[in-house]
Design a protein around this motif. Structure first.
Motif, PDB file in Angstrom:
ATOM      1  N   ASN A  42       0.819  -1.221   0.000  1.00 31.73           N
ATOM      2  CA  ASN A  42       0.000   0.000   0.000  1.00 31.73           C
ATOM      3  C   ASN A  42       0.848   1.264   0.000  1.00 31.73           C
ATOM      4  O   ASN A  42       0.551   2.218  -0.702  1.00 31.73           O
ATOM      5  N   GLU A  43       1.879   1.254   0.807  1.00 37.54           N
ATOM      6  CA  GLU A  43       2.660   2.477   0.981  1.00 37.54           C
ATOM      7  C   GLU A  43       3.580   2.770  -0.203  1.00 37.54           C
ATOM      8  O   GLU A  43       3.937   3.915  -0.445  1.00 37.54           O
ATOM      9  N   THR A  44       4.032   1.722  -0.909  1.00 40.97           N
ATOM     10  CA  THR A  44       4.984   1.943  -2.007  1.00 40.97           C
ATOM     11  C   THR A  44       4.352   1.778  -3.380  1.00 40.97           C
ATOM     12  O   THR A  44       4.903   2.213  -4.372  1.00 40.97           O
ATOM     13  N   GLY A  45       3.231   1.089  -3.408  1.00 42.42           N
ATOM     14  CA  GLY A  45       2.619   0.791  -4.698  1.00 42.42           C
ATOM     15  C   GLY A  45       3.400  -0.266  -5.484  1.00 42.42           C
ATOM     16  O   GLY A  45       3.159  -0.480  -6.668  1.00 42.42           O
ATOM     17  N   CYS A  46       4.355  -0.915  -4.835  1.00 46.59           N
ATOM     18  CA  CYS A  46       5.168  -1.933  -5.523  1.00 46.59           C
ATOM     19  C   CYS A  46       4.553  -3.316  -5.340  1.00 46.59           C
ATOM     20  O   CYS A  46       3.725  -3.538  -4.472  1.00 46.59           O
ATOM     21  N   GLU A  47       5.043  -4.221  -6.162  1.00 46.20           N
ATOM     22  CA  GLU A  47       4.663  -5.624  -5.995  1.00 46.20           C
ATOM     23  C   GLU A  47       5.826  -6.353  -5.323  1.00 46.20           C
ATOM     24  O   GLU A  47       6.981  -6.144  -5.678  1.00 46.20           O
ATOM     25  N   PHE A  48       5.499  -7.202  -4.357  1.00 47.89           N
ATOM     26  CA  PHE A  48       6.529  -7.957  -3.651  1.00 47.89           C
ATOM     27  C   PHE A  48       6.267  -9.445  -3.801  1.00 47.89           C
ATOM     28  O   PHE A  48       5.125  -9.880  -3.623  1.00 47.89           O
ATOM     29  N   PHE A  49       7.322 -10.204  -4.109  1.00 44.93           N
ATOM     30  CA  PHE A  49       7.203 -11.642  -3.927  1.00 44.93           C
ATOM     31  C   PHE A  49       8.286 -12.086  -2.943  1.00 44.93           C
ATOM     32  O   PHE A  49       9.474 -11.948  -3.203  1.00 44.93           O
ATOM     33  N   VAL A  50       7.842 -12.578  -1.781  1.00 37.59           N
ATOM     34  CA  VAL A  50       8.787 -12.981  -0.747  1.00 37.59           C
ATOM     35  C   VAL A  50       8.932 -14.499  -0.784  1.00 37.59           C
ATOM     36  O   VAL A  50       7.996 -15.236  -0.459  1.00 37.59           O
ATOM     37  N   ALA A  51      10.104 -14.966  -1.201  1.00 33.50           N
ATOM     38  CA  ALA A  51      10.337 -16.411  -1.236  1.00 33.50           C
ATOM     39  C   ALA A  51      10.816 -16.880   0.142  1.00 33.50           C
ATOM     40  O   ALA A  51      11.471 -16.123   0.870  1.00 33.50           O
ATOM     41  N   VAL A  52      10.500 -18.137   0.484  1.00 33.73           N
ATOM     42  CA  VAL A  52      10.827 -18.649   1.821  1.00 33.73           C
ATOM     43  C   VAL A  52      12.332 -18.673   2.104  1.00 33.73           C
ATOM     44  O   VAL A  52      12.755 -18.725   3.249  1.00 33.73           O
ATOM     45  N   ASN A  53      13.130 -18.642   1.040  1.00 30.98           N
ATOM     46  CA  ASN A  53      14.583 -18.691   1.272  1.00 30.98           C
ATOM     47  C   ASN A  53      15.174 -17.300   1.499  1.00 30.98           C
ATOM     48  O   ASN A  53      16.380 -17.129   1.516  1.00 30.98           O
ATOM     49  N   GLY A  54      14.315 -16.315   1.689  1.00 30.00           N
ATOM     50  CA  GLY A  54      14.797 -14.986   2.058  1.00 30.00           C
ATOM     51  C   GLY A  54      15.125 -14.106   0.868  1.00 30.00           C
ATOM     52  O   GLY A  54      15.656 -13.014   1.028  1.00 30.00           O
ATOM     53  N   MET A  55      14.814 -14.561  -0.349  1.00 25.65           N
ATOM     54  CA  MET A  55      15.043 -13.727  -1.532  1.00 25.65           C
ATOM     55  C   MET A  55      13.698 -13.085  -1.893  1.00 25.65           C
ATOM     56  O   MET A  55      12.675 -13.755  -1.932  1.00 25.65           O
ATOM     57  N   ILE A  56      13.755 -11.786  -2.152  1.00 18.90           N
ATOM     58  CA  ILE A  56      12.520 -11.043  -2.386  1.00 18.90           C
ATOM     59  C   ILE A  56      12.597 -10.297  -3.717  1.00 18.90           C
ATOM     60  O   ILE A  56      13.559  -9.577  -3.983  1.00 18.90           O
ATOM     61  N   ASN A  57      11.578 -10.513  -4.546  1.00 18.64           N
ATOM     62  CA  ASN A  57      11.503  -9.808  -5.834  1.00 18.64           C
ATOM     63  C   ASN A  57      10.575  -8.602  -5.665  1.00 18.64           C
ATOM     64  O   ASN A  57       9.441  -8.752  -5.258  1.00 18.64           O
ATOM     65  N   ILE A  58      11.133  -7.425  -5.961  1.00 21.96           N
ATOM     66  CA  ILE A  58      10.347  -6.189  -5.818  1.00 21.96           C
ATOM     67  C   ILE A  58      10.197  -5.540  -7.186  1.00 21.96           C
ATOM     68  O   ILE A  58      11.189  -5.321  -7.887  1.00 21.96           O
ATOM     69  N   LYS A  59       8.955  -5.245  -7.547  1.00 23.06           N
ATOM     70  CA  LYS A  59       8.702  -4.568  -8.826  1.00 23.06           C
ATOM     71  C   LYS A  59       7.992  -3.247  -8.539  1.00 23.06           C
ATOM     72  O   LYS A  59       6.916  -3.239  -7.945  1.00 23.06           O
ATOM     73  N   CYS A  60       8.609  -2.133  -8.954  1.00 22.51           N
ATOM     74  CA  CYS A  60       8.041  -0.822  -8.663  1.00 22.51           C
ATOM     75  C   CYS A  60       7.913  -0.008  -9.952  1.00 22.51           C
ATOM     76  O   CYS A  60       8.433  -0.393 -11.000  1.00 22.51           O
ATOM     77  N   GLN A  61       7.281   1.172  -9.807  1.00 21.04           N
ATOM     78  CA  GLN A  61       7.105   2.030 -10.981  1.00 21.04           C
ATOM     79  C   GLN A  61       8.410   2.692 -11.390  1.00 21.04           C
ATOM     80  O   GLN A  61       8.606   3.004 -12.546  1.00 21.04           O
ATOM     81  N   ASN A  62       9.280   2.954 -10.399  1.00 21.19           N
ATOM     82  CA  ASN A  62      10.554   3.570 -10.739  1.00 21.19           C
ATOM     83  C   ASN A  62      11.645   3.143  -9.760  1.00 21.19           C
ATOM     84  O   ASN A  62      11.369   2.523  -8.731  1.00 21.19           O
ATOM     85  N   GLU A  63      12.882   3.528 -10.076  1.00 26.12           N
ATOM     86  CA  GLU A  63      14.040   3.118  -9.292  1.00 26.12           C
ATOM     87  C   GLU A  63      14.006   3.675  -7.875  1.00 26.12           C
ATOM     88  O   GLU A  63      14.399   3.011  -6.927  1.00 26.12           O
TER      89      GLU A  63
END
Lengths: 284, 230, 243
Positions: free
Chosen positions: B170-191
């Motif tokens: 909600n606060e960033t407007g980004c998409e997060f995928f949190v994998a159980v092994n501690g690696m997280i994919n973050i997709k946002c509108q800008n850098e």
């Protein structure tokens, strides 16, 4: 870097169970009781070119000790003492587990434990090994050669070391005008001056059993081993825990008692061997 | 709080009945002891333990993110933030059963240094974990950034009933995928947003066991957005 | 630089040692975890002037040649920095360091739960930064903290201390002078939580009675040092909350 052993011989699980069942009944696979060492044979003067030598068989384990005495320089901080150097070689012909190459951690540990157990109680009178104080002293090289490995190298090596030291003779030498000390290639009749005799007793802890003089199978299935060196007065003159396991305070107490009793057995065998050796010499 | 919390270190006893057994609890002379530093919660329902430390151990069915680190003759080796390197076969990646259907240079399609999202297909500790990408949403990661946190922090990043991750979205407007092994994919509108999101994750990682975290992170994001003007 | 000479007496009329300690008193002990950024776990431990740094890497996939199918391989290196001693020490490993690496590995094997991670290896590096007696026992304490800090499962924490004998009195935690000129040096490492002793060595001469008393003294001090380790580890998590 020290690494968990990864080439250790595998003991079939069934054999371990058989052994443990025997222990439950108070027996060992080779029919010994828990606190008796294997059959021991001590031969001295087995090499002609060494100043002293001995071959010890402890069951199937065989260790040869050779002593070479050469002139050399003293350590700076001990100008009026001879130099003792102990080395051990786990010769590849002694076991499929031994590899050619420089001494590994097991050989170094063995040599250093024997060295400390001789040095700390001043078993050898190093002060008697001086030619010219601060300048020329005798270097005493004690080399332990493991020829056949069936467990318990510490006890066999100490017996071999003591037997060789007790029967070694100092070299004959001349002091040249240049100050150089030259060996005549003859051996004198002067023995090395020893202050006391030392024996080393190794016990293996296998679950809650304590066994004196473990053979190779017993070493491999053991949790840990304790190496205690004693002088003839029953003082402890060196200790080493070796192997991957641990021990409780109670068990350690118990081991001290068991080891000091077994030390008496070793002392008797060693003294007997050295007395009979003297007799033989006298008969020649 | 109605419960008391206590940090236990290796070798210390857990007093009381444990409601759920944990991988890092072991029995010593009929006592439960912890093998890894962790928080023990004494509640009315029972005692629970959650480790504060420890490595990721793969489990079949886990969705992980991994970094392609090298390849063999017919497979890639993938770093999944675990003591064990994972393996992804060429056949699985292309979803074919026969070698004849594979492209001529399969390693061109997934290169060393690229990330994948994959499922643990098999792992039994005798062999290395085997990955599959033959499921919805799996495959090469082509968008966003990947940040890595200590695997024990994953529950905190997701939060109670997903509260933390919802707030982050909600606060960033980004998409997060949190994998159980501690690696997280973050997709946002800008850098800029990607930076803020990555930093927020790092705050959660280092302060995972402190109460009031969600509010602090929320404030951090608001302030950063103001400062950066995004 | 400090030069060492043999003292006339080690214990004065009031029963105090050269540095003012009582026979059963350890030196001031300091410990810290997480002191290195690259290592998976690390610790810095001081007993008086002796200062030892330990780092842990792993578990990580083992080299094929030393892979064990049912447990992790533990690798331990004890090493002294060239500037750690009175005279500069050659950095090449000595026979002493080879032996100490072995006995330290064997002091950690009983507590590291290697069965959790078959086919991997766990590396423990112990660097003596400054040596003033008891380096291996300080090393064991530092290694214990570094392993716990790395999140390696452990049955219990261990700590070490050396017992010595000077002027016919048993003393705790020898410094360099007491070690060098005393009559005995007996390093001990133990895990009090599970009642296990994982390292014991004796350099020197003790009666059976003295040996027993020495073990007793060591275990009392070790229990206190392990308590300090526990607080240090707990604090490493609490500190963050106070930021």
């Amino acid at each position: 870097m020290s690494t968990t052993p990864y080439k250790t011989q595998i003991i079939p699980k069934i054999k371990r169970d058989v052994y443990l069942n025997l222990y439950k009944k108070g027996q060992r696979a080779d029919e010994r009781d828990f606190y008796s060492p294997r059959k021991i044979s001590i031969q001295t003067n087995v090499l002609e070119k060494a100043n002293g030598s001995a071959l010890v068989k402890l069951g199937n384990t065989q260790v040869m000790a050779g002593i070479k005495i050469e002139p050399g320089e003293p350590f700076e901080d001990m100008p009026d003492e001879g130099v003792l150097q102990v080395h051990a070689e786990l010769v590849p012909l002694a076991s499929p587990q031994f590899e050619p190459g420089p001494p590994d951690e097991n050989a170094i540990e063995l040599a250093r434990v024997i060295d400390r157990s001789l040095r700390d109680p001043k078993a050898i009178d190093l002060k008697s090994l001086v030619i010219r104080p601060g300048d020329k002293v005798w270097m005493l090289w004690l080399d332990l050669y493991i020829l056949d490995y069936d467990g318990n190298l510490f006890d066999a090596s100490m017996l071999a070391a003591m037997a060789a030291l007790s029967t070694a003779k100092m070299p004959e030498y001349e002091e040249l005008e240049t100050g150089e000390v030259k060996l005549t290639n003859k051996v004198s009749n002067i023995p090395i001056k020893l202050n006391k005799r030392i024996v080393t007793v190794t016990t293996a802890k296998i679950e809650n059993y304590i066994l004196v003089d473990p053979n190779l199978d017993e070493e491999i299935i053991s949790d840990t081993r304790s190496v205690f060196s004693f002088d003839e007065n029953g003082n402890i003159v060196g200790v080493q825990k070796t192997g991957m396991g641990s021990i409780s305070q109670e068990e350690l107490d118990n081991i001290v008692n068991i080891s000091s009793q077994a030390a008496q057995v070793y002392f008797k065998l060693l003294n007997d061997a050295l007395v009979s050796d003297k007799k033989e010499e006298g008969g020649k | 709080m109605s419960s008391t919390r206590k940090i236990l270190v290796p070798g210390e006893k857990i007093e009381g009945a444990i409601s759920a057994s944990d991988y890092y609890i072991y029995d010593y002379k009929n006592e439960k002891r912890v093998a890894i530093i962790g928080v023990v919660d004494f509640k009315q329902e029972g005692v629970s333990y959650s480790p504060l430390n420890g490595v990721y151990v793969p489990k079949e069915g886990d969705i992980v993110i991994g970094l392609v680190s090298s390849h063999g003759v017919a497979n890639w080796f993938v770093d999944i933030n675990s003591p064990y390197q994972a393996i992804l076969s060429v056949q699985d990646f292309f979803g074919t059963r026969q070698n004849s259907q594979l492209p001529e240079d399969p390693f061109k399609y997934l290169q060393v240094g690229e990330y994948i999202k994959a499922k643990i297909a098999a792992f039994d500790r005798i062999r290395n974990p085997l990955l599959t990408v033959q499921d919805k949403g799996l495959g090469k990661i082509v968008e966003g950034v990947v940040v890595s946190v200590h695997p024990t922090r994953v529950p905190r990043i997701i939060g109670k009933k997903g509260s933390m991750i919802e707030m982050l979205k909600n606060e960033t407007g980004c998409e997060f995928f949190v994998a159980v092994n501690g690696m997280i994919n973050i997709k946002c509108q800008n850098e800029q947003l990607e930076n803020i999101a990555s930093n927020a994750i790092k705050i959660i990682e280092t302060q995972a066991h402190i109460p009031g975290l969600t509010e602090r992170v929320k404030k951090f994001i608001e302030e950063e957005r103001k400062v950066r003007g995004v | 630089m400090i030069t060492l000479t043999r003292p006339q007496r080690f214990i004065d009329d009031e029963g105090k040692r050269l540095d003012g300690r009582k026979p059963d008193e350890a030196r001031p002990i300091k410990m810290q975890v997480g002191v290195l950024s690259n290592a998976d776990g690390s610790a810095l431990v001081e007993y008086g002037l002796t200062r030892v740094l330990a780092a842990v890497y792993g578990p990580k996939e083992s080299q094929k040649s030393m892979l064990l199918p049912d447990r992790a391989t533990l690798r331990v290196r004890y090493h002294m920095a060239p500037f750690s001693t009175e005279e500069r020490k050659n950095p090449a490993p000595t026979r002493r360091e080879v032996e100490l690496s072995k006995v330290l590995r064997e002091s950690l094997e009983p507590v590291v739960m290697t069965e959790y991670f078959p086919r991997t290896s766990i590396d423990v590096f112990i660097e003596v930064l400054q040596s003033d007696g008891g380096t291996r026992t300080v090393g064991a304490t530092a290694a214990s903290l570094a392993l716990a800090d790395a999140g390696i499962p452990m049955r219990a924490l261990v700590a070490g201390v050396a017992i010595g004998k000077v002027d016919n009195v048993l003393i705790v935690d020898l410094n360099e002078v007491e070690d060098m000129y005393g009559d005995a040096d007996m390093p001990v490492v133990a895990a009090p939580d599970i009642g296990q002793i994982t390292l014991y060595q004796l350099n020197g001469v003790l009666s059976k009675e003295e040996f027993r008393n020495a073990i007793d003294m060591a275990l009392k001090v070790i229990t206190k040092i392990v308590d300090m380790e526990k607080e240090t580890l707990r604090n490493s998590y609490v500190e963050v909350s106070e930021e």
